[in-house]
Every structure is written in C-alpha cells, then in structure tokens.
Scaffold this active site. Structure first.
Site, PDB file in Angstrom:
ATOM      1  N   ARG A 237       0.771  -1.173   0.137  1.00 52.63           N
ATOM      2  CA  ARG A 237      -0.007  -0.014  -0.315  1.00 52.63           C
ATOM      3  C   ARG A 237       1.046   1.175  -0.214  1.00 52.63           C
ATOM      4  O   ARG A 237       2.004   1.344   0.654  1.00 52.63           O
ATOM      5  CB  ARG A 237      -0.920   0.042   1.246  1.00 52.63           C
ATOM      6  CG  ARG A 237      -1.920  -0.961   1.130  1.00 52.63           C
ATOM      7  CD  ARG A 237      -3.193  -0.387   0.119  1.00 52.63           C
ATOM      8  NE  ARG A 237      -4.349  -1.351  -0.043  1.00 52.63           N
ATOM      9  CZ  ARG A 237      -4.490  -2.421  -0.512  1.00 52.63           C
ATOM     10  NH1 ARG A 237      -3.607  -2.561  -1.530  1.00 52.63           N
ATOM     11  NH2 ARG A 237      -5.541  -3.236  -0.584  1.00 52.63           N
ATOM     12  N   GLU A 266      -3.884   7.790  -4.881  1.00 49.74           N
ATOM     13  CA  GLU A 266      -4.107   7.018  -6.341  1.00 49.74           C
ATOM     14  C   GLU A 266      -5.655   7.539  -6.896  1.00 49.74           C
ATOM     15  O   GLU A 266      -6.460   7.514  -5.968  1.00 49.74           O
ATOM     16  CB  GLU A 266      -4.303   5.559  -5.998  1.00 49.74           C
ATOM     17  CG  GLU A 266      -2.891   4.901  -5.599  1.00 49.74           C
ATOM     18  CD  GLU A 266      -3.055   3.511  -5.232  1.00 49.74           C
ATOM     19  OE1 GLU A 266      -3.911   2.825  -5.443  1.00 49.74           O
ATOM     20  OE2 GLU A 266      -1.970   2.804  -4.567  1.00 49.74           O
ATOM     21  N   HIS A 285      -1.682   0.526  -9.875  1.00 48.69           N
ATOM     22  CA  HIS A 285      -2.168  -0.434  -8.996  1.00 48.69           C
ATOM     23  C   HIS A 285      -2.763  -1.804  -9.761  1.00 48.69           C
ATOM     24  O   HIS A 285      -3.943  -1.978  -9.588  1.00 48.69           O
ATOM     25  CB  HIS A 285      -3.373   0.023  -8.095  1.00 48.69           C
ATOM     26  CG  HIS A 285      -3.717  -0.581  -6.729  1.00 48.69           C
ATOM     27  ND1 HIS A 285      -3.992  -0.036  -5.520  1.00 48.69           N
ATOM     28  CD2 HIS A 285      -3.492  -2.045  -6.464  1.00 48.69           C
ATOM     29  CE1 HIS A 285      -4.043  -0.915  -4.751  1.00 48.69           C
ATOM     30  NE2 HIS A 285      -3.958  -2.032  -5.393  1.00 48.69           N
TER      31      HIS A 285
END
Ligand SMILES: NC(=O)C1=CN([C@@H]2O[C@H](COP(=O)(O)OP(=O)(O)OC[C@H]3O[C@@H](n4cnc5c(N)ncnc54)[C@H](O)[C@@H]3O)[C@@H](O)[C@H]2O)C=CC1
Ligand SMILES: O=C(O)C(=O)CO
EC number: 1.1.1.79
Length: 323
Positions: A237, A266, A285
């Site tokens: 993360r 993000e 991601h």
C-alpha cells in the site's frame, strides 16, 4: 423474502445473476454521501454490502442499521473501519487466496523491469534512439543471484520468495511479525530485523498491509540505510512509504531505482515528481489485475457474501469472532 444488498462495483453478468438469485440487489456507482442520500431507503434496508476501493467507515454504517456482512473484492481491507464493524457485529469478508500468485508475478515484473530498465529502453526504441549497437548507457543490472529482501512474508511474500529462489537463485532475507518456517525450509529464507534487511538487500520488496503500525514504515532514515545500488519495490500500500522521502532518495542517488504499484494518492497525480524520474517504473495498482484473477476475486467475494449472510465464516473472514 430475500435479504437486500448494496453492490458498489460492476460484476460480470454471471456473477451478478448468482448474487441476484440470493439477494435483492441495489447497484450504486460508489459509496459517496451523495450516492448514499440518493439511495437512502436501499442503504437503510441492506443486510449486505459488496464492492471494492471505497471507504466503509462509521458514518456509512450509521446509514446502514441492518447491515450484517460486508464483502470486499480485495485481500487488503484498510478501507474498512474494522473497529466500527466489530462494535456493530458486522462481518468483514475478503479474498486472500484468489490473487496471491498474480500479485507475486507483478512483484517479479517490477523487479525485472526496474533492474533491466525495460520501460525506459523500450521508450527509447520507440522514440527512434536505437540507431547503432547499444553501449553501457543502455545497460541494466542483474537480478539472478542478487539478494532479495522481502518485507511482509505473508501469502504473497511467500509466493514471491518461491519465484526468486527457484527461478532466479536469489538469496532471500525477510522481515515480518514472526518467523515463517515455510520460507526458511522451502526457500532458504533468513529472518532478520528491518535494519539488517535494508542494509544487505539488493532488492527491497514491500508487500505489507496498511495499518497504524506500517504507516510510513519506510522513510528518510530507512532509505539512508539502503545500498546506493538498491532497487526499491512497493506493491503493498502506498502510505506504508513516505513518498516525499522516496522521491528525495531517488533524486539524491541514495538508491538506484524504484518499482511502484501503489502510491500515497491514487490515481497518482500527473504532476508527481515520480513521473519525471527515468529510474522509476510506476504502475496503476495492477497487482491483481488479470482477467482470470479479477474474475476469481469477484466470484469469491460473491460466495463470501452468500456464506456470511448464512452464518458461514470458516474461511475468508477477517473478524469471525463477531458472528
Ligand atoms: N498491489 C496490489 O494490487 C495488491 C496489494 N496487496 C497488499 O498486500 C498486502 C499483503 O497481502 P497478503 O500477503 O495476502 O497478506 P498476509 O496477511 O498474508 O501477509 C502480510 C504479511 O505482512 C506482515 N506484517 C504485518 N505488519 C507488519 C509489520 N509491522 N512489520 C513487518 N511485517 C508485517 C505479516 O506478518 C505478514 O507476514 C495486502 O494487505 C494488500 O495491502 C494485496 C493484493 C494486491
Ligand atoms: O486485493 C487488494 O488488496 C488489492 O490491492 C487489489 O487486488
């Protein structure tokens, strides 16, 4: 009467059908306050919640007095206020095993692409710069035989260790909350404290959950401990890393390169300095983002919700104690 559920992520048709066989489904585009207000009755009635990548906090739980189970299409559950769920005795289900191998593949792709500068040199070829036999300014560094440091030896860490040990003959150092016999017996992994790992590893790979304890675990002091030749990878993360410190370490040559699948914010803002650095591979991601694995995760999440609302929590449950 079938229980009501809120679905906040699009599902493949067959999975949507399976969900509808069991529940009365209200599909919403997200969990923003506006959306919740717009569908207030459906949220007030819902016993289940299914989706991913949205915050589920106490403010939302207040709007869902009948909620009994949430099911996330992910293994990470840092978007959920687990204490608030526990206080309300709401089950939280996730998809731990469906994505393990695919995410380990992504980590290995980040290792290889940063080491061999795959993205950077491919862009130079496309830009017409390959006009003669290449010289050292196009060279990368080796992966095979180099020391891999894995921070977070869980399911995905183990799958990465397997690839690195058998595929690339890499000695493995690891740090986690406890020693893992399997990592040591099968992949010759050596448990060490974080400082030792940072100092000795050629590749430092993070695959950690985001918790209060791991927030900004890696910052200025940690980058300073790494080798100047170290390549830093994060697919856990974003907020586990102090991104400003990472940018400074890359700009000052304290580390050699970085491969990143996750970021503090993000989508990564287009003006992020990370995007100006040739020695950074930045991915959107995509850790688990293959057709097969995303389908398997969604299917698992649907089954998880069906199980949870029927009181079955033998697997994939974060908080079975609240049942
Ligand atoms: N980029 C992506 O698309 C994906 C990212 N992830 C992230 O990867 C994480 C790990 O997934 P799994 O391996 O399935 O989880 P896991 O629960 O099997 O493994 C987590 C590991 O981290 C270790 N850990 C936790 N806190 C720590 C700390 N403070 N210091 C050192 N080690 C610590 C645990 O001991 C465990 O070994 C997820 O929580 C998620 O955040 C997972 C899937 C996809
Ligand atoms: O499952 C997770 O936690 C992800 O980050 C996406 O697969």
């Amino acid at each position: 009467m079938k229980p009501s559920v809120i679905l906040y992520k699009a599902l493949p048709d067959d999975l949507q059908k399976r969900l509808e066989e069991h529940f009365t489904v209200t599909q919403v585009k997200n969990l923003s306050p506006d959306t919740v207000a717009q569908h207030a009755d459906a949220f007030a009635r819902a016993e289940g919640l299914l989706g991913s990548s949205e915050k589920v906090d106490s403010a939302l739980l207040e709007k869902m007095p009948k909620l009994r189970a949430t099911s996330t299409i992910s293994v990470g559950y840092d978007n959920f206020d687990v204490e608030a769920l526990n206080a309300r005795k709401v089950l939280l289900m996730h998809t731990p095993t469906a994505l393990t191998e695919t995410v380990a593949d992504t980590l290995m792709a980040l290792v290889l692409s940063t080491a061999r500068r795959v993205v950077e040199v491919a862009e130079r070829v496309k830009a017409g710069e390959w006009t003669k036999s290449i010289g050292p300014d196009w060279f990368g560094v080796d992966v095979h035989g180099k020391t891999l440091g894995i921070v977070g030896m869980g399911r995905i860490g183990l799958a990465l260790a397997q690839r690195a040990h058998f595929g690339f003959n890499m000695p493995i150092l690891y740090n986690a909350r406890r020693q893992h016999k399997e990592a040591e017996e099968r992949f010759n992994g050596r448990y060490c404290d974080l400082d030792t790992l940072l100092q000795e590893a050629d590749y430092v790979c993070l695959i950690l959950p985001l918790t209060d304890e791991t927030h900004h675990l890696i910052g200025k002091a940690e980058f300073a401990k790494m080798k100047k030749s170290a390549i830093f990878i994060n697919a856990g993360r974003g907020p586990v890393v102090d991104e400003k410190a990472l940018i400074a370490a890359l700009q000052n040559g304290e580390i050699h390169a970085a491969g990143l699948d996750v970021f503090e914010q993000e989508p990564l803002p287009v003006d992020s300095p990370l995007l100006t650095l040739p020695n950074v591979v930045a991915l959107p991601h995509i850790g688990s983002a293959t057709h097969e694995t995303r389908y398997s995760m969604a299917s698992t999440a649907v089954d998880n919700l069906i199980d949870a609302l029927n009181g079955k929590v033998e697997k994939n449950c974060v908080n079975p104690q609240v049942k």
